[in-house]
Design a protein around this motif. Sequence first.
Motif, PDB file in Angstrom:
ATOM      1  N   VAL A  43      -9.740  -0.473   5.886  1.00 44.49           N
ATOM      2  CA  VAL A  43      -8.395   0.006   6.228  1.00 44.49           C
ATOM      3  C   VAL A  43      -8.455   0.930   7.434  1.00 44.49           C
ATOM      4  CG1 VAL A  43      -7.424  -0.276   3.924  1.00 44.49           C
ATOM      5  CG2 VAL A  43      -8.452   1.901   4.557  1.00 44.49           C
ATOM      6  N   ALA A  51      -6.228  -0.695  10.334  1.00 45.05           N
ATOM      7  CA  ALA A  51      -4.919  -0.052  10.478  1.00 45.05           C
ATOM      8  C   ALA A  51      -4.876   0.797  11.748  1.00 45.05           C
ATOM      9  CB  ALA A  51      -4.614   0.806   9.258  1.00 45.05           C
ATOM     10  N   GLU A 110       0.185   3.014   8.071  1.00 48.92           N
ATOM     11  CA  GLU A 110      -0.006   1.567   8.001  1.00 48.92           C
ATOM     12  C   GLU A 110      -1.082   1.180   6.997  1.00 48.92           C
ATOM     13  OE1 GLU A 110       0.450  -0.706  12.028  1.00 48.92           O
ATOM     14  OE2 GLU A 110      -1.651  -0.838  11.418  1.00 48.92           O
ATOM     15  N   GLN A 111      -1.912   2.120   6.598  1.00 47.13           N
ATOM     16  CA  GLN A 111      -3.098   1.790   5.809  1.00 47.13           C
ATOM     17  C   GLN A 111      -2.807   1.050   4.497  1.00 47.13           C
ATOM     18  OE1 GLN A 111      -5.434   5.388   5.506  1.00 47.13           O
ATOM     19  NE2 GLN A 111      -6.214   5.202   7.597  1.00 47.13           N
ATOM     20  N   VAL A 136      -1.826  -2.566   5.321  1.00 53.20           N
ATOM     21  CA  VAL A 136      -2.983  -3.336   5.775  1.00 53.20           C
ATOM     22  C   VAL A 136      -3.913  -3.642   4.612  1.00 53.20           C
ATOM     23  CG1 VAL A 136      -5.076  -3.215   7.187  1.00 53.20           C
ATOM     24  CG2 VAL A 136      -2.870  -2.553   8.168  1.00 53.20           C
ATOM     25  N   ARG A 144       2.084  -6.579  14.781  1.00 52.83           N
ATOM     26  CA  ARG A 144       3.074  -5.532  14.524  1.00 52.83           C
ATOM     27  C   ARG A 144       4.453  -5.930  15.022  1.00 52.83           C
ATOM     28  NH1 ARG A 144      -2.282  -4.914  13.495  1.00 52.83           N
ATOM     29  NH2 ARG A 144      -2.623  -2.944  12.379  1.00 52.83           N
TER      30      ARG A 144
END
Length: 550
Positions: A344, A348, A353-354, A357, A505
């Motif tokens: 991650v 990420a 965002e982690q 992801v 994204r």
Amino acid sequence: MALRADGNADWWRGAVIYQVYPRSFQDTNGDGLGDLKGITQRLPYIASLGVDAIWLSPFFKSPMADMGYDVSDYCDVDPIFGTLADFDELMAAAHALGIRVIIDQVISHTSDVHPWFVESRSSRTNPKADWYVWADPKTDGTAPNNWLSIFGGPGWEWDGVRRQYYQHNFLTSQPDLNFHSKDVQDALLATVKFWLDRGVDGFRLDTVNYYFCDKLLRDNPPHEPDASDGGLDAPDSNPYGMQNHLYDKTQPENICFLQRFRALLDRYEARATVGEVGDGARSLKTVAAYTSGGDKLHMCYTFDLLGPDFTAAHIRNCVDAFQKVVVDGWVCWAFSNHDVNRHVSRFAKTEEEQPVVAKLAISVLAALRGSICLYQGEELGLPEAELAFEDLRDPYGIRFWPAFKGRDGCRTPMPWEAAKAHAGFTTAEKSWLPVPYEQAALAVDAQDGLEGSVLSHYRQTLALRKSRPVLMDGSMSFIDTNQDLLAFTRTKGSETLLFVFNLTRLPAEFRLPVGMSLGDVVPMPGFEAATAAGSIKLKALDAICVEVRG
């Protein structure tokens, strides 16, 4: 033994294997180090994930210079982890829960305090004199050739008693065994038989292509940056990657030894092997050689997906190349393990965002053809820990700091209870590595039963994989698209599933191939992609699984 009563010798094909790093999983005796009893205690949690097997990193007797990857006794448990009785209890408990047990076999080298090496270095005439790779110096006293150690410096160490150098691919305290000696092979296979007789279900073979070196000890040529025969994936700060490792590993004689290893395993019911292949751009050819024909390894994994790339093009290239090169072999895919930064943090772009992801990564992994390895804590979405130099325990990181921070950041203790000291890993005043706040906040008890958590997503995704036989061993075909999307079908018998992943994204729209008709959407919790007339609309970092009709 009841676990093998179904006679499923191919249980490993499509299996989900959960890697446990024993010293970081659960401490039960308050010394700050995880132990075998701790793993046994947490087996119900592992079973709740829906995995098929656990892979235990080394727990053998060792001076722990390289955290157990320097073995001094292959047939006993190091006291910091417990006893053989503790191991037997762990294995019985795992089997009762339907979980198979794979152990790490580190046989390319031993510790320098192993009795074999102690005897070997005592003279040039003792019975084990040729059990390790010994060589005379050059006339100027320097090492026999230009081979390097992955952990820094020359791959040779001088011994004053024998007045010779011995080879070591890793630490100087990890001398390499001489596999050209049949006595060495016999002795190692006897240790493998010890664990087979004890009932283990398989072996993860550490550095499986390092067993043999060139008999003539020829120099490695330099690695050309654009060549297709590159060296091991190594940090830029490590000169090891500047060589093309033609002679210090991946020698043709290894095939015959792997056949001997497999012949021993085949005397037992439903056992399996997974080999770790670190061979740069040659890895797939090596995997093909080591897994073909049904008489060597059952499967291998490489470093292909353990880098910073989490793009449709990269994943497709890796899988496509494997399917073309490894015709009758089998692969074990992984995004993380005990040797690389947690994925991650690699994939990420922001902290926010982690978790997204993390969910997307396991959904991709679970959809691929092959078996998969999960590393403890990735089901919590753990990021890489940022540690101070004084906290480091990894000799690799200490050697190359600060250009390369080593492997301790992915080896921090498993967080079980967010509010407890050391996140419930230990009652000791200090754990062997610290548990950062960022990881403690993601503890099991903070996510267990929480809808939308990374842990819940892992359980649901693995349940989906297990419920659909097509995902275990069905064929896999990529779909061409002019967008940055990962699209493929999995087919077995009359069932076909379409997967589309948007790893970018930005929103994207996937146009269905001519003649493809979609059926029901297969629920993949956490994603919002939807079908429309002749297309699928995906948000950023989104995914969908749909049944294909006809």
